[in-house]
Design a protein around this motif. Sequence first.
Motif, mmCIF file in Angstrom:
data_model
loop_
_atom_site.group_PDB
_atom_site.id
_atom_site.type_symbol
_atom_site.label_atom_id
_atom_site.label_comp_id
_atom_site.label_asym_id
_atom_site.label_seq_id
_atom_site.Cartn_x
_atom_site.Cartn_y
_atom_site.Cartn_z
ATOM 1 N N ALA A 168 43.183 64.666 69.458
ATOM 2 C CA ALA A 168 41.687 65.081 69.789
ATOM 3 C C ALA A 168 41.744 66.129 70.916
ATOM 4 O O ALA A 168 40.575 66.677 71.160
ATOM 5 C CB ALA A 168 40.903 63.869 69.877
ATOM 6 N N PHE A 169 42.533 66.285 71.810
ATOM 7 C CA PHE A 169 42.773 67.232 72.840
ATOM 8 C C PHE A 169 41.636 66.524 73.885
ATOM 9 O O PHE A 169 41.131 67.471 74.862
ATOM 10 C CB PHE A 169 42.567 68.533 72.555
ATOM 11 C CG PHE A 169 43.442 68.948 71.369
ATOM 12 C CD1 PHE A 169 44.738 68.725 71.296
ATOM 13 C CD2 PHE A 169 42.791 69.528 70.047
ATOM 14 C CE1 PHE A 169 45.424 69.148 70.231
ATOM 15 C CE2 PHE A 169 43.408 69.945 69.267
ATOM 16 C CZ PHE A 169 44.936 69.731 68.957
ATOM 17 N N SER A 170 41.517 65.441 74.118
ATOM 18 C CA SER A 170 40.451 64.948 74.876
ATOM 19 C C SER A 170 40.234 63.368 74.846
ATOM 20 O O SER A 170 40.896 62.797 73.775
ATOM 21 C CB SER A 170 39.039 65.417 74.539
ATOM 22 O OG SER A 170 38.570 65.103 73.309
ATOM 23 N N PRO A 171 39.663 62.531 75.927
ATOM 24 C CA PRO A 171 39.516 61.103 75.716
ATOM 25 C C PRO A 171 38.668 60.998 74.680
ATOM 26 O O PRO A 171 37.782 61.486 74.230
ATOM 27 C CB PRO A 171 38.933 60.967 77.176
ATOM 28 C CG PRO A 171 39.314 62.073 77.987
ATOM 29 C CD PRO A 171 39.189 63.337 77.144
ATOM 30 N N THR A 172 38.968 59.512 74.093
ATOM 31 C CA THR A 172 38.171 59.120 72.985
ATOM 32 C C THR A 172 37.631 57.699 73.546
ATOM 33 O O THR A 172 36.591 57.925 73.955
ATOM 34 C CB THR A 172 38.978 58.842 71.870
ATOM 35 O OG1 THR A 172 40.394 57.877 72.021
ATOM 36 C CG2 THR A 172 39.706 60.414 71.075
ATOM 37 N N ASP A 173 38.149 56.826 73.194
ATOM 38 C CA ASP A 173 37.322 55.281 73.696
ATOM 39 C C ASP A 173 37.789 55.073 75.102
ATOM 40 O O ASP A 173 37.514 54.042 75.503
ATOM 41 C CB ASP A 173 37.639 54.305 72.583
ATOM 42 C CG ASP A 173 39.150 53.905 72.325
ATOM 43 O OD1 ASP A 173 40.046 54.620 72.901
ATOM 44 O OD2 ASP A 173 39.400 52.776 71.861
ATOM 45 N N THR A 174 38.984 55.651 75.530
ATOM 46 C CA THR A 174 39.484 55.273 77.029
ATOM 47 C C THR A 174 39.193 56.684 78.038
ATOM 48 O O THR A 174 39.877 57.822 77.549
ATOM 49 C CB THR A 174 41.027 55.074 76.733
ATOM 50 O OG1 THR A 174 41.317 53.951 75.859
ATOM 51 C CG2 THR A 174 41.384 54.634 78.122
ATOM 52 N N LEU A 175 38.749 56.144 79.063
ATOM 53 C CA LEU A 175 38.292 57.419 80.080
ATOM 54 C C LEU A 175 39.237 57.317 81.258
ATOM 55 O O LEU A 175 39.534 56.116 81.811
ATOM 56 C CB LEU A 175 36.828 56.963 80.561
ATOM 57 C CG LEU A 175 35.716 57.133 79.398
ATOM 58 C CD1 LEU A 175 34.473 56.952 79.870
ATOM 59 C CD2 LEU A 175 35.905 58.499 78.698
ATOM 60 N N PRO A 176 39.618 58.338 81.505
ATOM 61 C CA PRO A 176 40.374 58.630 82.788
ATOM 62 C C PRO A 176 39.633 58.533 84.036
ATOM 63 O O PRO A 176 38.341 59.145 84.141
ATOM 64 C CB PRO A 176 41.145 60.019 82.721
ATOM 65 C CG PRO A 176 39.929 60.853 82.053
ATOM 66 C CD PRO A 176 39.563 59.932 80.892
ATOM 67 N N LEU A 177 39.729 57.828 85.074
ATOM 68 C CA LEU A 177 38.972 57.587 86.184
ATOM 69 C C LEU A 177 39.572 58.350 87.245
ATOM 70 O O LEU A 177 38.609 58.874 88.285
ATOM 71 C CB LEU A 177 38.884 55.931 86.656
ATOM 72 C CG LEU A 177 38.334 55.047 85.488
ATOM 73 C CD1 LEU A 177 38.149 53.647 86.010
ATOM 74 C CD2 LEU A 177 36.952 55.496 85.060
ATOM 75 N N SER A 178 41.090 58.200 87.695
ATOM 76 C CA SER A 178 41.503 58.762 88.868
ATOM 77 C C SER A 178 41.688 60.134 88.684
ATOM 78 O O SER A 178 41.890 60.626 87.321
ATOM 79 C CB SER A 178 42.821 58.121 89.473
ATOM 80 O OG SER A 178 43.725 58.230 88.338
ATOM 81 N N HIS A 179 41.925 60.871 89.629
ATOM 82 C CA HIS A 179 42.134 62.584 89.574
ATOM 83 C C HIS A 179 43.488 62.532 88.990
ATOM 84 O O HIS A 179 43.553 63.717 88.058
ATOM 85 C CB HIS A 179 42.276 63.215 90.954
ATOM 86 C CG HIS A 179 40.806 63.082 91.498
ATOM 87 N ND1 HIS A 179 40.513 63.470 93.041
ATOM 88 C CD2 HIS A 179 39.774 63.082 91.032
ATOM 89 C CE1 HIS A 179 39.489 63.387 93.153
ATOM 90 N NE2 HIS A 179 38.851 63.069 91.969
#
Length: 208
Positions: A168-179
């Motif tokens: 998908a070239f992007s987050p789906t159901d899991t989000l990155p939080l840290s830098h």
Amino acid sequence: MTSETRWPASLAVACAMVIQVFMPEGLTFGPRWLIPAVEGLLLVTLILANPRQLSAESRDLRVASLGLTYLIVGANTWTLVTLLQHLLRSGDSVAGRTLIYAGAGEWATGIVAFALLFWELDRGGPIRKFREAEAAPDFRFTQMDDEHTTWVPRFVDYLYVSLTNSTAFSPTDTLPLSHRAKLLMGYQGIASLATIAVVGARAVNILS
């Protein structure tokens, strides 16, 4: 709360090693056997240290575990850059179909490489996150929405995150939080997009 076993990650590393062994000679760093041999040595060391559950971790084992991960990521990055150079070069000596198969292998290895990287870095690694429940997470999984949950992500969860980010070239159901998680997922998305776009264009050119 039970700890995690290394076997799912070890199996993924073994698959990546097999792909690396069968890569064309010009797309690898040194002889095709060199990087997989070093990876195999590190993997055997880690398995012997924790043959069942991931429970014992010294500074040396942590260095070896991170070293294995960085080695796979670095080797795959080398292959990606070299592969793109071959694919964009007209009159290349390497057969087009061979480069397409190599691109598919590089893309698959990238999924394993970043899954390992996410797994090793989130909350300080697969051992520490079970011991330090309050450690700040690098990723926000949907299972964590319940504030009373004791759920802890395992390697297969990071493998899924890596797979979806590569497609998908992007987050789906899991989000990155840290830098660092955002930077790593961004880099993986760009690398995957470049591989698919250039390999796809070369495939169309060959089939035409």
